[in-house]
Motif scaffolding. Structure first.
Motif, short mmCIF file in Angstrom:
data_model
loop_
_atom_site.label_atom_id
_atom_site.label_comp_id
_atom_site.label_asym_id
_atom_site.label_seq_id
_atom_site.Cartn_x
_atom_site.Cartn_y
_atom_site.Cartn_z
N ILE A 146 0.84 -1.20 0.00
CA ILE A 146 0.00 0.00 0.00
C ILE A 146 0.87 1.25 0.00
O ILE A 146 1.71 1.43 0.88
N GLU A 147 0.66 2.06 -1.00
CA GLU A 147 1.40 3.33 -1.09
C GLU A 147 0.39 4.44 -1.35
O GLU A 147 -0.03 4.65 -2.48
N ASN A 148 0.02 5.13 -0.32
CA ASN A 148 -0.96 6.21 -0.45
C ASN A 148 -0.49 7.26 -1.45
O ASN A 148 -1.28 7.79 -2.23
N PHE A 149 0.83 7.52 -1.44
CA PHE A 149 1.34 8.60 -2.30
C PHE A 149 1.30 8.24 -3.79
O PHE A 149 1.54 9.08 -4.64
N LYS A 150 1.03 6.97 -4.10
CA LYS A 150 0.95 6.56 -5.50
C LYS A 150 -0.48 6.27 -5.93
O LYS A 150 -0.73 6.05 -7.11
N THR A 151 -1.39 6.21 -5.00
CA THR A 151 -2.72 5.73 -5.34
C THR A 151 -3.70 6.87 -5.61
O THR A 151 -3.56 7.96 -5.07
N PHE A 152 -4.71 6.53 -6.40
CA PHE A 152 -5.73 7.51 -6.72
C PHE A 152 -6.76 7.60 -5.59
O PHE A 152 -7.18 8.68 -5.20
N SER A 153 -7.15 6.44 -5.06
CA SER A 153 -8.12 6.47 -3.96
C SER A 153 -8.06 5.17 -3.18
O SER A 153 -7.36 4.22 -3.56
N TYR A 154 -8.84 5.10 -2.11
CA TYR A 154 -8.81 3.91 -1.25
C TYR A 154 -9.34 2.67 -1.95
O TYR A 154 -9.11 1.55 -1.51
N PHE A 155 -10.04 2.83 -3.07
CA PHE A 155 -10.55 1.67 -3.79
C PHE A 155 -9.42 0.79 -4.29
O PHE A 155 -9.59 -0.41 -4.46
N GLU A 156 -8.25 1.39 -4.50
CA GLU A 156 -7.12 0.58 -4.93
C GLU A 156 -6.69 -0.37 -3.82
O GLU A 156 -6.24 -1.49 -4.08
N GLY A 157 -6.82 0.07 -2.58
CA GLY A 157 -6.56 -0.83 -1.45
C GLY A 157 -7.56 -1.97 -1.43
O GLY A 157 -7.20 -3.13 -1.22
N THR A 158 -8.82 -1.64 -1.69
CA THR A 158 -9.86 -2.66 -1.72
C THR A 158 -9.59 -3.66 -2.85
O THR A 158 -9.68 -4.88 -2.66
N GLU A 159 -9.24 -3.15 -4.01
CA GLU A 159 -8.99 -4.03 -5.15
C GLU A 159 -7.79 -4.94 -4.90
O GLU A 159 -7.84 -6.14 -5.19
N LYS A 160 -6.74 -4.37 -4.34
CA LYS A 160 -5.55 -5.20 -4.06
C LYS A 160 -5.87 -6.28 -3.03
O LYS A 160 -5.40 -7.42 -3.13
N ALA A 161 -6.64 -5.90 -2.02
CA ALA A 161 -6.99 -6.87 -0.97
C ALA A 161 -7.87 -7.97 -1.52
O ALA A 161 -7.67 -9.15 -1.22
N LEU A 162 -8.82 -7.60 -2.38
CA LEU A 162 -9.69 -8.62 -2.98
C LEU A 162 -8.87 -9.57 -3.85
O LEU A 162 -9.09 -10.79 -3.84
N ALA A 163 -7.93 -9.00 -4.59
CA ALA A 163 -7.08 -9.84 -5.45
C ALA A 163 -6.26 -10.81 -4.61
O ALA A 163 -6.16 -12.00 -4.91
N ALA A 164 -5.68 -10.30 -3.51
CA ALA A 164 -4.87 -11.17 -2.64
C ALA A 164 -5.72 -12.26 -2.01
O ALA A 164 -5.30 -13.41 -1.88
N LEU A 165 -6.92 -11.90 -1.66
CA LEU A 165 -7.81 -12.84 -0.98
C LEU A 165 -8.24 -13.98 -1.89
O LEU A 165 -8.44 -15.11 -1.45
N THR A 166 -8.39 -13.68 -3.16
CA THR A 166 -8.97 -14.67 -4.07
C THR A 166 -7.95 -15.36 -4.97
O THR A 166 -8.33 -16.07 -5.90
N THR A 167 -6.68 -15.18 -4.69
CA THR A 167 -5.67 -15.94 -5.45
C THR A 167 -5.42 -17.26 -4.73
O THR A 167 -5.70 -17.40 -3.54
N GLU A 168 -4.89 -18.19 -5.46
CA GLU A 168 -4.50 -19.51 -4.92
C GLU A 168 -5.67 -20.25 -4.26
O GLU A 168 -5.48 -20.97 -3.29
#
Lengths: 421, 389
Positions: A146-168
């Motif tokens: 998570i890099e707040n200074f690179k992200t557009f909004s908190y939805f990117e945190g949500t998207e990354k977390a969902l991706a991590a949760l649903t891999t493997e």
């Protein structure tokens, strides 16, 4: 420095009206916390300086207490607060020890390590650490950078977390009459138009990600026959599930583009194996009649747009097609997933773009040019200006023709503000 | 690294913002990402429109660009016209070593506000140091502008460290307001939400610091203008009496007969409580409030209400490398919790009274149910009765 729609490059490049931002957007750490509520068997580790881990952990704990509907087991969250020496000499040995300890807990199935700006700036190889411990323990351990200074909004945190949760996830035999909803962050998805219809047809709603799910349901996601994307933050997961497990998805997230609403319904009809053309035509007929009524009222008027969680360009194109002219767009926290709406809108108008609507930005723009309509939350200073105001629904998750029609009704029901100024 | 499985301690910055929340003529600009500021503004109750972030982005991190910070300072000065503008670093700007001090040196001639810098913050420090730092900076500011302030007559009481920022702060402040007004005829300088201008400190006849961290500001007022001050947390009768005595001594005013009558009434209510408790099963109170309030609440509960009180123990986390403390609390099933909202909610099986930081599920107190002062003591009993009798 101003940016107009036709100068647009990327969402993150759209300027703030002010350099002094108050309050600004949520941190992506907040977006991660949304996903993991109710995830028993999961350890979520926030790592960073004292400020970041305190706020992230507080928010996660409060979310568990206030919003999670089940009193059952919850996600285990740890706040790892870095010291001076950690920042200077690195954290790998201690972190490996911590990850191993957590992975070895009997009731832990997966561990997610969430970093923050300071950790990312230091560039320590945390992915290597995570991979090494995962290989040793045989448990799922994933990194969510998570890099707040690179992200557009908190939805990117949500998207990354969902991706991590649903891999493997382990492949599973398909349950033909089950489906999952992806991207819904709030309540109401189970009562949305496409979900209601599927349930009437005897389909089972397996889970609503991230709003209402748990570890067990996530593990069984590969079973579902298809998924419905109701909001944008579920799109990448849908694509991932299609890529990894061949699960098709239908996009109902483009809620204010009638062509896409029709397309979504047609795709869903094919998946279910039922012809809905007649019903779709009926809906289209009704929608067009409503559009005529709305258009007669608003055509030739101007508006400011400030809805924070709806695709901004798609919504403005929707209004533009009704005859309204956008003067100013405050982007908010969501960005359109495709360029088509933006490009189509740019052919019709060239409004000024700002990153988000803090009070000073809003006031300055309203003082500069008063629109006929204001689209967005009507609290605060907007009440001081004599504009007609309405907002599209964001409290409940909605989709399909139903949502589209609700939005048309909202325009008709616009309220005149007091306009003390 | 320190590992917390419950709530880690609030940071030094969080403490700073909580202290600066009620200051009407102060603005704070943090050279950091906007997400942190959003968290701050969610965390600090009440007015936070005077806190700003610059929205630190990758470009500033890579190139060390401070243009945004300079621009933000100009904007805030123009828009808010604060007397004091505090420019702070963030955890990220600390790591890249941004020279905020140099920026402020360059910008000072261009702005009306007095610029003050707070950078090189400790990586780990508790919120109370942050509060103290805020009051120290406020004291320095007053010393700097003292000669420019107009002469004025001392007018009333200024309360430091009790405002809308605190859960129940407005209720408690209003009870102190009532006591000062009703018993001594002195008004409070704080507005209805506890806010005040730092410049108005000079107008105080007497200062009450409810937080010990506010001492530097009170001491500066005494040094500059001879304003007497008192530090106390008026929970219970004894602490309320001490407060009134201090106010009388400092101002030379004499409390009226109403004070004696109300004091007798409150003492009678407490005696009734003792009578009600006779032959009842005693229950222990598990007390976990901020350190500055712990002693005052504990004294009231143990000495005046004669309740058994226990406090939390810290234990060292097994994975910590340098002695981290985690909350491994031994709370008995029958304990009544008197604690933060989060702790009360984490132990839902226990009876509890939230004394600080409620969570969403908890019923919030009204602005008219104080727990400090004379009426606060009686309200405490009302809250306890259902659990004890």
């Amino acid at each position: 420095m101003r940016m107009h729609l036709r100068d647009y490059t990327r969402a993150i490049d759209v300027p703030h009206y002010t350099c002094a931002i108050s309050p600004g957007k949520h941190c992506p750490l907040f977006g991660v916390g949304i996903v993991f509520q109710g995830m028993a068997g999961v350890t979520l580790i926030y790592i960073g300086p004292q400020d970041c881990v305190y706020y992230a952990q507080t928010d996660t704990l409060l979310r568990q207490l206030a919003y999670v509907r089940s009193d059952g087991p919850q996600v285990r969250t740890l706040a790892v607060q870095l010291s001076d020496s950690d920042l200077i000499f690195g954290i790998r040995p201690q972190l490996e020890k911590l990850l191993e300890k957590e992975a070895q807990r009997e009731d832990t199935n997966a561990v997610f390590l969430v970093t923050s700006c300071s950790v990312e700036v230091l560039s320590e190889d945390l992915q290597g650490t995570v991979d090494a411990v995962a290989a040793r323990t045989g448990k799922k351990i994933a990194l969510i950078p998570i890099e707040n200074f690179k992200t557009f909004s908190y939805f990117e945190g949500t998207e990354k977390a969902l991706a991590a949760l649903t891999t493997e996830l382990k492949p599973m035999p398909r349950q033909e009459k089950s489906f999952a909803v992806l991207g819904a962050r709030k309540h109401g998805a189970d009562e949305s138009e496409p979900v209601r219809w599927l349930m009437e047809k005897g389909y089972t709603l397996q889970s609503i990600l991230p709003y209402e799910t748990n570890s067990e349901k996530v593990n069984h996601l590969p079973e579902v026959a298809f998924t419905l994307v109701l909001e944008g933050c579920g799109l990448e997961v849908a694509k991932q599930l299609e890529r990894d497990y061949g699960i098709p998805y239908v996009r109902f997230d483009r809620r204010l583009d009638l062509q896409h609403v029709v397309q979504a319904w047609r795709e869903l009809s094919v998946l279910v194996g039922e012809d809905r053309e007649e019903w779709i035509e009926e809906q289209l007929c009704e929608v067009r009649q409503m559009e005529e009524v709305v258009s007669a009222k608003v055509s030739g008027t101007t508006f400011f747009y400030n809805q924070t969680t709806i695709y901004p360009f798609e919504a403005c194109l929707f209004l533009s097609r009704l005859g309204m002219e956008p003067l100013c767009i405050f982007q908010g926290s969501v960005r359109d997933k495709e360029a088509d709406a933006r490009l189509a809108l740019a052919e019709r108008a060239n409004p000024v773009l700002w990153q988000n609507a803090n009070q000073s930005a809003l006031r300055a723009m309203l003082e500069e040019q008063l629109p006929d309509y204001f689209v967005g939350a009507t609290g605060g200073i907007i009440r001081e200006y004599p504009v007609l105001a309405f907002s599209f629904p964001t409290g409940r998750v909605g989709a399909g023709f139903e949502y589209y029609k609700t939005c048309l009704r909202r325009i008709l029901a616009a309220k005149k503000m007091e306009g003390k100024r | 690294m320190k590992v917390y499985d419950a709530l880690p301690p609030a940071s030094i910055r969080a403490g700073f913002y909580r202290a600066a929340g009620p200051w009407k003529d102060v603005a704070v600009v943090e050279f950091g990402p906007e997400g942190t500021m959003h968290y701050v503004q969610s965390n600090v109750r009440g007015e936070t429109g005077h806190f700003f972030a610059t929205g630190l982005k990758e470009k500033q991190i890579i190139f060390g660009d401070t243009t945004n910070l300079e621009q933000a300072i100009l904007e805030v000065d123009r828009r808010l016209k604060p007397g004091l503008m505090i420019v702070m670093s963030s955890p990220v700007s600390e790591i890249i070593g941004a020279d905020i001090r140099a920026v402020c040196y360059k910008m000072q001639p261009k702005v009306q506000a007095v610029l003050a810098v707070w950078d090189q913050l400790p990586v780990e420090a508790d919120e109370f140091l942050g509060k103290r730092k805020a009051y120290e900076m406020a004291a320095s500011y007053l010393k700097k502008i003292a000669s420019d302030l107009p002469e004025c007559q001392p007018k009333g009481v200024l309360v430091l460290g009790l405002s809308e920022v605190d859960y129940n702060g407005v209720s408690d402040l209003n009870e102190i307001r009532r006591m000062m007004q009703d018993y001594l005829g002195m008004p409070l300088l704080n507005d209805e939400l506890g806010r005040y201008d730092l410049r108005d400190v000079k107008r105080a006849r007497w200062i009450l610091t409810v937080e010990p961290e506010a001492e530097p500001l009170a001491a500066a007022a005494q040094e500059l203008w001879g304003i007497p001050w008192y530090q106390g947390v008026p929970y219970g009768l004894s602490n309320s009496k001490a407060l009134m005595a201090a106010a009388e001594q400092a101002t030379g005013l004499q409390s009226n007969a109403q004070w004696e009558q109300d004091l007798k009434e409150a003492a009678y209510v407490i005696r009734q409580f003792h009578t009600g408790m006779e032959n009842r099963r005693p229950r222990r109170v598990f007390l976990d409030v901020r350190p500055s309030r712990m002693a005052a609440v504990e004294y009231f509960l143990t000495k005046e209400l004669e309740l058994e009180v226990t406090r939390p123990d810290g234990t060292v986390s097994a994975v910590s490398t340098d002695g981290a403390v985690t909350r491994d609390l031994v709370i008995a099933p029958d304990d009544i919790l008197l604690a933060s909202g989060l702790l009360c909610s984490l132990h839902r099986q226990n009876d509890s009274i939230c004394l600080e930081d409620p969570v969403v599920r908890q019923k919030t107190f009204s602005r008219h149910l104080p727990l400090m002062g004379l009426w606060g003591a009686e309200n405490f009993l009302t809250l306890f009765y259902p659990f004890l009798l």
